[in-house]
Design an enzyme around this catalytic site. Sequence first.
Site, PDB file in Angstrom:
ATOM      1  N   ARG A  32       0.840  -1.193   0.000  1.00  0.00           N
ATOM      2  CA  ARG A  32       0.000   0.000   0.000  1.00  0.00           C
ATOM      3  C   ARG A  32       0.870   1.236   0.000  1.00  0.00           C
ATOM      4  O   ARG A  32       1.734   1.383   0.864  1.00  0.00           O
ATOM      5  CB  ARG A  32      -0.825   0.017   1.303  1.00  0.00           C
ATOM      6  CG  ARG A  32      -2.242  -0.271   1.096  1.00  0.00           C
ATOM      7  CD  ARG A  32      -3.104  -0.158   2.276  1.00  0.00           C
ATOM      8  NE  ARG A  32      -2.651   0.473   3.486  1.00  0.00           N
ATOM      9  CZ  ARG A  32      -3.469   0.840   4.460  1.00  0.00           C
ATOM     10  NH1 ARG A  32      -4.760   0.670   4.323  1.00  0.00           N
ATOM     11  NH2 ARG A  32      -3.014   1.376   5.560  1.00  0.00           N
ATOM     12  N   THR A  64      -1.074   7.529  -0.632  1.00  0.00           N
ATOM     13  CA  THR A  64      -2.385   7.413  -1.302  1.00  0.00           C
ATOM     14  C   THR A  64      -3.212   6.238  -0.781  1.00  0.00           C
ATOM     15  O   THR A  64      -4.410   6.186  -1.014  1.00  0.00           O
ATOM     16  CB  THR A  64      -2.189   7.180  -2.812  1.00  0.00           C
ATOM     17  OG1 THR A  64      -1.527   5.911  -2.977  1.00  0.00           O
ATOM     18  CG2 THR A  64      -1.334   8.274  -3.438  1.00  0.00           C
ATOM     19  N   ASP A 123       0.173  -3.088  12.219  1.00  0.00           N
ATOM     20  CA  ASP A 123       0.637  -3.471  10.885  1.00  0.00           C
ATOM     21  C   ASP A 123       0.955  -4.966  10.882  1.00  0.00           C
ATOM     22  O   ASP A 123       1.923  -5.411  11.504  1.00  0.00           O
ATOM     23  CB  ASP A 123       1.886  -2.651  10.519  1.00  0.00           C
ATOM     24  CG  ASP A 123       2.284  -2.893   9.076  1.00  0.00           C
ATOM     25  OD1 ASP A 123       2.519  -4.057   8.693  1.00  0.00           O
ATOM     26  OD2 ASP A 123       2.339  -1.919   8.305  1.00  0.00           O
ATOM     27  N   ASP A 178       4.508  -6.081   9.586  1.00  0.00           N
ATOM     28  CA  ASP A 178       5.580  -5.764  10.543  1.00  0.00           C
ATOM     29  C   ASP A 178       5.523  -6.691  11.752  1.00  0.00           C
ATOM     30  O   ASP A 178       6.576  -7.103  12.267  1.00  0.00           O
ATOM     31  CB  ASP A 178       5.463  -4.302  11.005  1.00  0.00           C
ATOM     32  CG  ASP A 178       5.971  -3.338   9.952  1.00  0.00           C
ATOM     33  OD1 ASP A 178       6.717  -3.770   9.055  1.00  0.00           O
ATOM     34  OD2 ASP A 178       5.608  -2.147  10.023  1.00  0.00           O
TER      35      ASP A 178
HETATM   36  C1  PRP Z   1      -1.336  -4.598   4.390  1.00  0.00           C
HETATM   37  C2  PRP Z   1      -2.192  -5.835   4.518  1.00  0.00           C
HETATM   38  C3  PRP Z   1      -2.990  -5.791   3.241  1.00  0.00           C
HETATM   39  C4  PRP Z   1      -3.213  -4.326   3.039  1.00  0.00           C
HETATM   40  C5  PRP Z   1      -4.586  -3.960   3.510  1.00  0.00           C
HETATM   41  O1  PRP Z   1      -0.256  -4.832   3.581  1.00  0.00           O
HETATM   42  O2  PRP Z   1      -1.450  -7.007   4.679  1.00  0.00           O
HETATM   43  O3  PRP Z   1      -2.328  -6.346   2.128  1.00  0.00           O
HETATM   44  O4  PRP Z   1      -2.233  -3.642   3.850  1.00  0.00           O
HETATM   45  O5  PRP Z   1      -4.872  -2.650   3.246  1.00  0.00           O
HETATM   46  P1  PRP Z   1      -5.949  -2.204   2.165  1.00  0.00           P
HETATM   47  O6  PRP Z   1      -7.152  -3.053   2.375  1.00  0.00           O
HETATM   48  O7  PRP Z   1      -6.201  -0.750   2.499  1.00  0.00           O
HETATM   49  O8  PRP Z   1      -5.354  -2.360   0.796  1.00  0.00           O
HETATM   50  P2  PRP Z   1       0.898  -3.734   3.357  1.00  0.00           P
HETATM   51  O9  PRP Z   1       0.578  -2.868   2.188  1.00  0.00           O
HETATM   52  O10 PRP Z   1       1.167  -3.021   4.653  1.00  0.00           O
HETATM   53  O11 PRP Z   1       2.115  -4.604   2.909  1.00  0.00           O
HETATM   54  P3  PRP Z   1       2.927  -5.741   3.696  1.00  0.00           P
HETATM   55  O12 PRP Z   1       2.039  -6.928   3.816  1.00  0.00           O
HETATM   56  O13 PRP Z   1       4.099  -5.959   2.812  1.00  0.00           O
HETATM   57  O14 PRP Z   1       3.318  -5.186   5.056  1.00  0.00           O
HETATM   58  N1  URA Z   2      -2.603  -3.007   6.935  1.00  0.00           N
HETATM   59  C1  URA Z   2      -2.294  -3.482   8.150  1.00  0.00           C
HETATM   60  O1  URA Z   2      -1.347  -4.260   8.309  1.00  0.00           O
HETATM   61  N2  URA Z   2      -3.039  -3.075   9.199  1.00  0.00           N
HETATM   62  C2  URA Z   2      -4.070  -2.227   9.064  1.00  0.00           C
HETATM   63  O2  URA Z   2      -4.735  -1.899  10.059  1.00  0.00           O
HETATM   64  C3  URA Z   2      -4.385  -1.744   7.769  1.00  0.00           C
HETATM   65  C4  URA Z   2      -3.632  -2.167   6.720  1.00  0.00           C
END
Ligand code: PRP
Ligand code: URA
Length: 209
Positions: free
Chosen positions: A104, A108, A200, A203
């Site tokens: 994400r 944005t 997160d 993380d």
């Molecule tokens: C997080 C989560 C989803 C997304 C959800 O991933 O694991 O993929 O955000 O958010 P959304 O519904 O608003 O799209 P992130 O982009 O943080 O990546 P990561 O898994 O690599 O930490």
């Molecule tokens: N991605 C995450 O990992 N946590 C949230 O709460 C939203 C998006």
Amino acid sequence: MSEVYVMDHPLIQHKITHIRKTDVGTKEFREVVSEIAGLMCYEATRDLKLQDVKIKTPLCEMVGKELTGKKLAVVPILRAGLGMVDGILSLIPAAKVGHIGLYRDPETHEPVEYYCKLPADCSEREVFVVDPMLATGGSCSAAIQMLKEKGVKHIRFLCIIAAPEGVKRMEEDHPDVPLYIGALDERLNEHAYILPGLGDAGDRIFGTK
Ligand code: PRP
Ligand code: URA
């Protein structure tokens, strides 16, 4: 209208409450996410088709049941979705695994694609897309669009925590995709994080913060 299943199993609710806690560290977080994924998979596979099969027990012949119909594939949305794969494979060891890389954009909140590798016969399979978090729904919607563009027709989505905003987005973009949700939370905050949520997920699974 999408089929939306919010898990009511006590074990799932208990474990989700546990991983929300700030003081749960990476090792335990990762282990419990995997357990939750396995339990959710059990609920999300209730309607898989069975066929009769004649077998011999040590005592006699009988007609038992075995799985039939489409083979399965699991597709985690990287990174955090990886944390759910082993729990599902522990129940469905023959499933193939594809990967979709999306992150994400921090400003944005729109998903940015960086990887896609799917089993060659993915379009013939029932595909379980997994990601612990459904926040705005942008990542999930984009991942499912990518699968549909590759000809995949039978898709389910499993997430541990969802925001109502993400569910609405999925109902608008992909009403044909059933949603299996561990817990439906209250709302998103100003950074599009789920409240109360668990922070997160990526993380916390990988210890990157
Ligand atoms: C997080 C989560 C989803 C997304 C959800 O991933 O694991 O993929 O955000 O958010 P959304 O519904 O608003 O799209 P992130 O982009 O943080 O990546 P990561 O898994 O690599 O930490
Ligand atoms: N991605 C995450 O990992 N946590 C949230 O709460 C939203 C998006």
